[in-house]
Design a protein around this motif. Structure first.
Motif, PDB file in Angstrom:
ATOM      1  N   SER A 175      43.724  39.934  22.032  1.00 63.55           N
ATOM      2  CA  SER A 175      44.787  39.620  21.036  1.00 63.55           C
ATOM      3  C   SER A 175      45.983  39.459  21.969  1.00 63.55           C
ATOM      4  O   SER A 175      47.137  39.159  21.422  1.00 63.55           O
ATOM      5  N   ASP A 176      45.848  38.820  23.151  1.00 65.68           N
ATOM      6  CA  ASP A 176      46.814  38.378  24.135  1.00 65.68           C
ATOM      7  C   ASP A 176      46.275  37.457  25.137  1.00 65.68           C
ATOM      8  O   ASP A 176      45.180  36.991  25.139  1.00 65.68           O
ATOM      9  N   TYR A 177      47.178  36.723  25.659  1.00 67.20           N
ATOM     10  CA  TYR A 177      46.877  35.745  26.629  1.00 67.20           C
ATOM     11  C   TYR A 177      45.514  36.175  27.686  1.00 67.20           C
ATOM     12  O   TYR A 177      45.636  37.149  28.428  1.00 67.20           O
ATOM     13  N   ILE A 178      44.866  35.121  27.894  1.00 67.81           N
ATOM     14  CA  ILE A 178      43.639  35.654  28.834  1.00 67.81           C
ATOM     15  C   ILE A 178      43.765  35.013  30.115  1.00 67.81           C
ATOM     16  O   ILE A 178      44.118  33.574  30.261  1.00 67.81           O
ATOM     17  N   ASN A 179      43.798  35.876  31.204  1.00 66.64           N
ATOM     18  CA  ASN A 179      44.380  35.230  32.545  1.00 66.64           C
ATOM     19  C   ASN A 179      43.148  34.590  33.222  1.00 66.64           C
ATOM     20  O   ASN A 179      43.453  34.087  34.344  1.00 66.64           O
ATOM     21  N   ASP A 180      41.914  35.258  32.999  1.00 66.61           N
ATOM     22  CA  ASP A 180      40.911  34.850  33.959  1.00 66.61           C
ATOM     23  C   ASP A 180      39.685  35.015  33.342  1.00 66.61           C
ATOM     24  O   ASP A 180      39.396  35.654  32.201  1.00 66.61           O
ATOM     25  N   LEU A 181      38.238  34.329  33.760  1.00 66.04           N
ATOM     26  CA  LEU A 181      37.144  34.709  32.997  1.00 66.04           C
ATOM     27  C   LEU A 181      36.060  34.166  34.217  1.00 66.04           C
ATOM     28  O   LEU A 181      36.361  33.520  34.926  1.00 66.04           O
ATOM     29  N   VAL A 182      34.771  34.544  34.111  1.00 63.36           N
ATOM     30  CA  VAL A 182      33.953  34.297  35.122  1.00 63.36           C
ATOM     31  C   VAL A 182      32.418  34.338  34.451  1.00 63.36           C
ATOM     32  O   VAL A 182      32.312  35.533  33.392  1.00 63.36           O
ATOM     33  N   PHE A 183      31.649  33.839  34.968  1.00 64.20           N
ATOM     34  CA  PHE A 183      30.139  33.993  34.318  1.00 64.20           C
ATOM     35  C   PHE A 183      29.300  34.874  35.216  1.00 64.20           C
ATOM     36  O   PHE A 183      29.547  35.076  36.068  1.00 64.20           O
ATOM     37  N   ALA A 184      28.214  35.575  34.574  1.00 68.65           N
ATOM     38  CA  ALA A 184      27.520  36.445  35.458  1.00 68.65           C
ATOM     39  C   ALA A 184      26.784  35.447  36.340  1.00 68.65           C
ATOM     40  O   ALA A 184      26.452  34.532  35.837  1.00 68.65           O
ATOM     41  N   PRO A 185      26.823  35.873  37.681  1.00 66.63           N
ATOM     42  CA  PRO A 185      26.533  34.801  38.669  1.00 66.63           C
ATOM     43  C   PRO A 185      25.041  34.418  38.416  1.00 66.63           C
ATOM     44  O   PRO A 185      24.757  33.322  39.388  1.00 66.63           O
ATOM     45  N   ASN A 186      24.148  35.116  38.472  1.00 66.27           N
ATOM     46  CA  ASN A 186      22.869  34.790  38.448  1.00 66.27           C
ATOM     47  C   ASN A 186      22.124  34.412  37.291  1.00 66.27           C
ATOM     48  O   ASN A 186      21.407  33.254  37.550  1.00 66.27           O
ATOM     49  N   ASP A 207      40.554  38.333  44.717  1.00 65.32           N
ATOM     50  CA  ASP A 207      39.227  37.629  44.798  1.00 65.32           C
ATOM     51  C   ASP A 207      38.329  38.468  45.664  1.00 65.32           C
ATOM     52  O   ASP A 207      38.662  39.370  46.514  1.00 65.32           O
ATOM     53  N   TRP A 208      36.967  38.326  45.266  1.00 68.73           N
ATOM     54  CA  TRP A 208      35.920  39.072  45.904  1.00 68.73           C
ATOM     55  C   TRP A 208      35.285  38.292  46.945  1.00 68.73           C
ATOM     56  O   TRP A 208      34.878  36.959  46.367  1.00 68.73           O
ATOM     57  N   CYS A 209      35.390  38.472  48.277  1.00 66.57           N
ATOM     58  CA  CYS A 209      34.675  37.402  49.126  1.00 66.57           C
ATOM     59  C   CYS A 209      33.341  37.193  49.092  1.00 66.57           C
ATOM     60  O   CYS A 209      32.375  38.297  48.954  1.00 66.57           O
ATOM     61  N   LEU A 210      32.875  35.953  48.739  1.00 69.38           N
ATOM     62  CA  LEU A 210      31.469  35.525  48.744  1.00 69.38           C
ATOM     63  C   LEU A 210      30.464  35.925  50.028  1.00 69.38           C
ATOM     64  O   LEU A 210      29.766  36.464  49.811  1.00 69.38           O
ATOM     65  N   LYS A 211      31.229  35.792  51.054  1.00 64.00           N
ATOM     66  CA  LYS A 211      30.491  35.869  52.303  1.00 64.00           C
ATOM     67  C   LYS A 211      30.666  37.328  52.630  1.00 64.00           C
ATOM     68  O   LYS A 211      29.430  37.620  53.972  1.00 64.00           O
ATOM     69  N   ASN A 212      31.138  38.164  52.325  1.00 64.27           N
ATOM     70  CA  ASN A 212      31.093  39.708  52.640  1.00 64.27           C
ATOM     71  C   ASN A 212      31.621  40.630  51.472  1.00 64.27           C
ATOM     72  O   ASN A 212      32.796  40.405  51.170  1.00 64.27           O
ATOM     73  N   THR A 213      30.537  41.258  51.126  1.00 68.64           N
ATOM     74  CA  THR A 213      31.046  41.965  49.674  1.00 68.64           C
ATOM     75  C   THR A 213      31.806  42.963  49.834  1.00 68.64           C
ATOM     76  O   THR A 213      32.569  43.580  49.065  1.00 68.64           O
ATOM     77  N   LEU A 214      32.013  43.467  51.246  1.00 68.48           N
ATOM     78  CA  LEU A 214      33.154  44.622  51.317  1.00 68.48           C
ATOM     79  C   LEU A 214      34.475  44.052  51.444  1.00 68.48           C
ATOM     80  O   LEU A 214      35.641  44.943  51.489  1.00 68.48           O
ATOM     81  N   LYS A 215      34.870  42.807  51.428  1.00 67.52           N
ATOM     82  CA  LYS A 215      36.125  42.103  51.408  1.00 67.52           C
ATOM     83  C   LYS A 215      36.883  41.829  50.325  1.00 67.52           C
ATOM     84  O   LYS A 215      36.281  41.046  49.535  1.00 67.52           O
ATOM     85  N   ILE A 216      38.030  42.351  49.998  1.00 69.77           N
ATOM     86  CA  ILE A 216      38.711  42.169  48.651  1.00 69.77           C
ATOM     87  C   ILE A 216      40.028  41.420  49.349  1.00 69.77           C
ATOM     88  O   ILE A 216      40.716  42.124  50.187  1.00 69.77           O
ATOM     89  N   GLY A 217      40.498  40.267  48.479  1.00 69.04           N
ATOM     90  CA  GLY A 217      41.833  39.628  48.961  1.00 69.04           C
ATOM     91  C   GLY A 217      42.737  39.829  47.634  1.00 69.04           C
ATOM     92  O   GLY A 217      42.065  39.596  46.465  1.00 69.04           O
ATOM     93  N   ALA A 218      43.995  39.838  47.644  1.00 65.16           N
ATOM     94  CA  ALA A 218      44.881  39.697  46.711  1.00 65.16           C
ATOM     95  C   ALA A 218      46.267  39.079  47.078  1.00 65.16           C
ATOM     96  O   ALA A 218      46.427  39.252  48.284  1.00 65.16           O
ATOM     97  N   VAL A 219      46.784  38.660  46.104  1.00 65.91           N
ATOM     98  CA  VAL A 219      48.475  38.440  46.371  1.00 65.91           C
ATOM     99  C   VAL A 219      49.314  39.252  45.281  1.00 65.91           C
ATOM    100  O   VAL A 219      48.843  39.650  44.301  1.00 65.91           O
ATOM    101  N   CYS A 240      36.251  39.238  38.950  1.00 65.64           N
ATOM    102  CA  CYS A 240      34.841  38.722  39.772  1.00 65.64           C
ATOM    103  C   CYS A 240      33.818  39.268  39.485  1.00 65.64           C
ATOM    104  O   CYS A 240      33.756  40.508  39.272  1.00 65.64           O
ATOM    105  N   TRP A 241      32.742  38.630  39.692  1.00 64.49           N
ATOM    106  CA  TRP A 241      31.340  38.997  39.662  1.00 64.49           C
ATOM    107  C   TRP A 241      30.688  38.449  40.821  1.00 64.49           C
ATOM    108  O   TRP A 241      30.633  37.261  41.201  1.00 64.49           O
ATOM    109  N   HIS A 242      30.055  39.236  41.749  1.00 63.78           N
ATOM    110  CA  HIS A 242      29.543  39.032  42.974  1.00 63.78           C
ATOM    111  C   HIS A 242      28.020  38.725  42.904  1.00 63.78           C
ATOM    112  O   HIS A 242      27.427  39.428  42.199  1.00 63.78           O
ATOM    113  N   PRO A 243      27.497  37.554  43.487  1.00 63.76           N
ATOM    114  CA  PRO A 243      25.961  37.328  43.121  1.00 63.76           C
ATOM    115  C   PRO A 243      25.072  38.483  43.852  1.00 63.76           C
ATOM    116  O   PRO A 243      23.962  38.693  43.286  1.00 63.76           O
ATOM    117  N   GLU A 244      25.825  39.266  44.655  1.00 66.91           N
ATOM    118  CA  GLU A 244      24.902  40.254  45.551  1.00 66.91           C
ATOM    119  C   GLU A 244      25.277  41.476  44.849  1.00 66.91           C
ATOM    120  O   GLU A 244      24.344  42.656  45.167  1.00 66.91           O
TER     121      GLU A 244
END
Length: 326
Positions: A124-135, A215-227, A172-176
């Protein structure tokens, strides 16, 4: 590695319109070229890129438009499906967009006669982000200013619905971690949801607002970054729900955060478009200063190449590309 190096744009592609969003395909499409999609005021263009950094026979960069999809309205976000294959016969292109009319559109094309799209209604309002199931690519998740995260099947049926406490900014959706969804809210909270129980299982706190991108780091599932505000923030989710590292980077406010797909210590941030330019900064966690500073005229969107330390930003009738070091 040179520190604090201001580097001019490495490559540019000319576009017919203002580029609101640009997205490299993060999945292997079975072709040597990289797929890239960008959205303008009423269309999406899908093209291929090849860079001299990956192919010695290429001089600089080769870009080719595969197809322009009529969209009819401004494109605000694009997500690629892992089902996109250039090596299939016929090829399949599949991506989903979010638009300013609060709808998602799923496009499927064989680059010949078959060009279909479905519309998903519900936000019902502005959509900011979207992602596909990665597998498997059989579901799409989206977040909105309507304080929800929704998961849809490819027919546009709602499969899950999470109520948020503030606008959803990133998903975010992580392949692992295929059964978890990461949702970042404007109020500075990042939550992980278990898609089987549909319950929140972990949350992280910025302790500052507004959180604009995570964002969720692709190379390390334990790392998250943001601004958030004018800072970037990094979490190790095993250590604490509060950031382990943060730094002020953009004078006014930071807009986007994206991890590199090839190095867990490399990421990029953008500032808000000022009166004339947007600042792109590439950071390496081993270095106190940004390793690359770029500027683009009123830039928007930020995306990393799947296999190279190369990122792109959209702008006025152009896409800008910067190559950095690992």
């Amino acid at each position: 590695m040179k520190q604090d190096s201001t580097r001019n744009i490495t490559y540019t592609v000319d576009c017919e319109d203002y580029v609101h969003v640009v997205k490299f395909n993060p999945f292997d499409s079975g072709d040597a070229c990289s797929l890239i999609a960008y959205g303008g005021n009423n269309y999406v263009v899908v093209g291929t890129c090849r860079f001299q950094e990956e192919d010695a026979e290429v001089e600089g960069m080769q870009y080719k438009t595969l197809r322009t999809f009529h969209h009819g309205i401004r494109v605000d976000a694009i997500a690629w499906s892992p089902e996109t294959r250039l090596d299939a016969i016929p090829p399949q292109i599949r991506f989903c967009t979010a638009a300013s009319d609060r709808k998602l559109r799923l496009f499927t094309s064989d680059l010949q006669d078959k060009n279909e799209f479905k519309t998903f209604d519900g936000h019902s309002d502005y959509i900011n982000d979207l992602v596909f199931a990665p597998n498997e690519g059989q579901e799409v998740a989206s977040v909105s200013d309507d304080h929800t995260c929704r998961v849809w099947d490819l027919e546009g049926n709602e499969k899950a619905h999470f109520v948020l406490r503030s606008p959803g900014m990133s998903v975010c959706w992580h392949p692992e971690e295929a059964f978890k969804l990461m949702v970042a809210e404007k109020n500075g909270t990042i939550r992980f949801y278990d898609l089987i129980t549909q319950q929140a299982i972990l949350s992280l706190e910025c302790e500052q607002t507004p959180l604009m991108s995570a964002d969720w780091c692709l190379k390390n599932t334990l790392k998250i970054g943001a601004v958030a505000g004018s800072d970037w923030l990094i979490w190790d989710i095993t250590a604490s729900s509060y950031p382990q590292d943060k730094r002020p980077v953009h004078v006014d406010r930071a807009r986007l955060f994206r991890w590199s797909r090839v190095n867990e210590n490399l990421f990029a941030t953008t500032g808000y478009p000022g009166k004339t330019t947007t600042q792109l900064l590439v950071h390496h966690l081993g270095h106190p200063q940004p390793i690359l500073t770029g500027t683009a005229a009123v830039g928007s969107g930020l995306t990393w190449h799947r296999t190279l330390p190369l990122c792109a930003v959209g702008g006025d009738h152009k896409i800008f590309f910067w190559v950095t070091e690992m």
